[in-house]
Design a protein around this motif. Sequence first.
Motif, PDB file in Angstrom:
ATOM      1  N   LEU A 146     -10.340 -14.858  11.615  1.00  0.00           N
ATOM      2  CA  LEU A 146      -8.898 -14.927  11.356  1.00  0.00           C
ATOM      3  C   LEU A 146      -8.387 -13.704  10.614  1.00  0.00           C
ATOM      4  N   LEU A 147      -9.102 -12.598  10.692  1.00  0.00           N
ATOM      5  CA  LEU A 147      -8.670 -11.357  10.066  1.00  0.00           C
ATOM      6  C   LEU A 147      -7.831 -10.538  11.039  1.00  0.00           C
ATOM      7  N   PRO A 148      -7.017  -9.605  10.523  1.00  0.00           N
ATOM      8  CA  PRO A 148      -6.266  -8.727  11.437  1.00  0.00           C
ATOM      9  C   PRO A 148      -7.217  -7.961  12.350  1.00  0.00           C
ATOM     10  N   SER A 149      -6.776  -7.702  13.564  1.00  0.00           N
ATOM     11  CA  SER A 149      -7.633  -7.004  14.521  1.00  0.00           C
ATOM     12  C   SER A 149      -7.928  -5.573  14.085  1.00  0.00           C
ATOM     13  N   ARG A 150      -6.994  -4.976  13.323  1.00  0.00           N
ATOM     14  CA  ARG A 150      -7.184  -3.621  12.801  1.00  0.00           C
ATOM     15  C   ARG A 150      -6.267  -3.413  11.596  1.00  0.00           C
ATOM     16  N   PRO A 151      -6.482  -2.343  10.818  1.00  0.00           N
ATOM     17  CA  PRO A 151      -5.666  -2.140   9.613  1.00  0.00           C
ATOM     18  C   PRO A 151      -4.199  -1.913   9.949  1.00  0.00           C
ATOM     19  N   PRO A 152      -3.297  -2.373   9.099  1.00  0.00           N
ATOM     20  CA  PRO A 152      -1.869  -2.096   9.308  1.00  0.00           C
ATOM     21  C   PRO A 152      -1.570  -0.636   9.051  1.00  0.00           C
ATOM     22  N   ARG A 153      -0.370  -0.209   9.426  1.00  0.00           N
ATOM     23  CA  ARG A 153       0.024   1.186   9.280  1.00  0.00           C
ATOM     24  C   ARG A 153       1.469   1.262   8.803  1.00  0.00           C
ATOM     25  N   SER A 175       1.378   7.567  12.085  1.00  0.00           N
ATOM     26  CA  SER A 175       1.640   6.747  10.906  1.00  0.00           C
ATOM     27  C   SER A 175       0.408   6.762  10.002  1.00  0.00           C
ATOM     28  N   VAL A 176       0.545   6.176   8.822  1.00  0.00           N
ATOM     29  CA  VAL A 176      -0.537   6.178   7.831  1.00  0.00           C
ATOM     30  C   VAL A 176      -1.322   4.873   7.926  1.00  0.00           C
ATOM     31  N   GLU A 177      -2.628   4.982   8.091  1.00  0.00           N
ATOM     32  CA  GLU A 177      -3.456   3.773   8.097  1.00  0.00           C
ATOM     33  C   GLU A 177      -3.625   3.247   6.683  1.00  0.00           C
ATOM     34  N   TYR A 178      -3.629   1.945   6.556  1.00  0.00           N
ATOM     35  CA  TYR A 178      -3.784   1.292   5.265  1.00  0.00           C
ATOM     36  C   TYR A 178      -4.951   1.889   4.473  1.00  0.00           C
ATOM     37  N   ASP A 212       0.834  -1.201   0.000  1.00  0.00           N
ATOM     38  CA  ASP A 212       0.000   0.000   0.000  1.00  0.00           C
ATOM     39  C   ASP A 212       0.869   1.251   0.000  1.00  0.00           C
ATOM     40  N   ALA A 213       1.959   1.233   0.780  1.00  0.00           N
ATOM     41  CA  ALA A 213       2.883   2.375   0.821  1.00  0.00           C
ATOM     42  C   ALA A 213       3.563   2.566  -0.534  1.00  0.00           C
TER      43      ALA A 213
END
Length: 211
Positions: free
Chosen positions: A140-147, A123-126, A61-62
């Motif tokens: 089984l999904l991530p608890s929150r968006p990556p950054r 930081s930047v949220e996905y 994404d970055a």
Amino acid sequence: MRNPRSTREQGAALVTVLFLMLAVLMMSASSTRASLAAVKSARYERDRHIAHQSAEVALFDAERDIAGAAGPASPRTAIFVAANASAFVAGCTGTGEHTGLCRLVSTPGVPAWQALDLAGPLSVEYGRFTGATLPTGAGLLPSRPPRYIVELLEHPGADPVYRITAIGFGASDAARVVLQSYYRRANATAPAKRLGWREVANWPELHAATL
């Protein structure tokens, strides 16, 4: 009259049975502990794998962000097109189109990716600048968006290279993985390219040492 020998034999048999029962009980307890440890280990590995994949998605994404996914007329894209070093803010405290753009800290200073709380609001949220979406928060999904954050490396006489540092989360928020990549934006003579990447396995310790 009771036979003393028979009484002794019965007592010995009882003691033997009790020892056997104790041995079986200890084996059962040991087996239960081993099973629980195996389940815990499997859950940890599962969460870590989810966090690793989440961080990898954030790196992509970055890279799309740097490549201009915000649009050709976007101020965010203009920063990367010009490799405008002044847009990268000390302490990663920029806002708006400067969010997550961190000024390079010269050695022996503490680099931004180590000093900053990557999971925090600086930081930047996905998907913020790319419009991408990522399901989170269930099963089984991530608890929150990556950054992620981006640093512009020094590039005298060469194409600019950006250092991206991303944090991903497992199904449990406590499971976290930090990945770092080096990315060169496409130009007139060369395509965009990821120049390398690594996992910063000891990032929590490195970050804690700066507090």
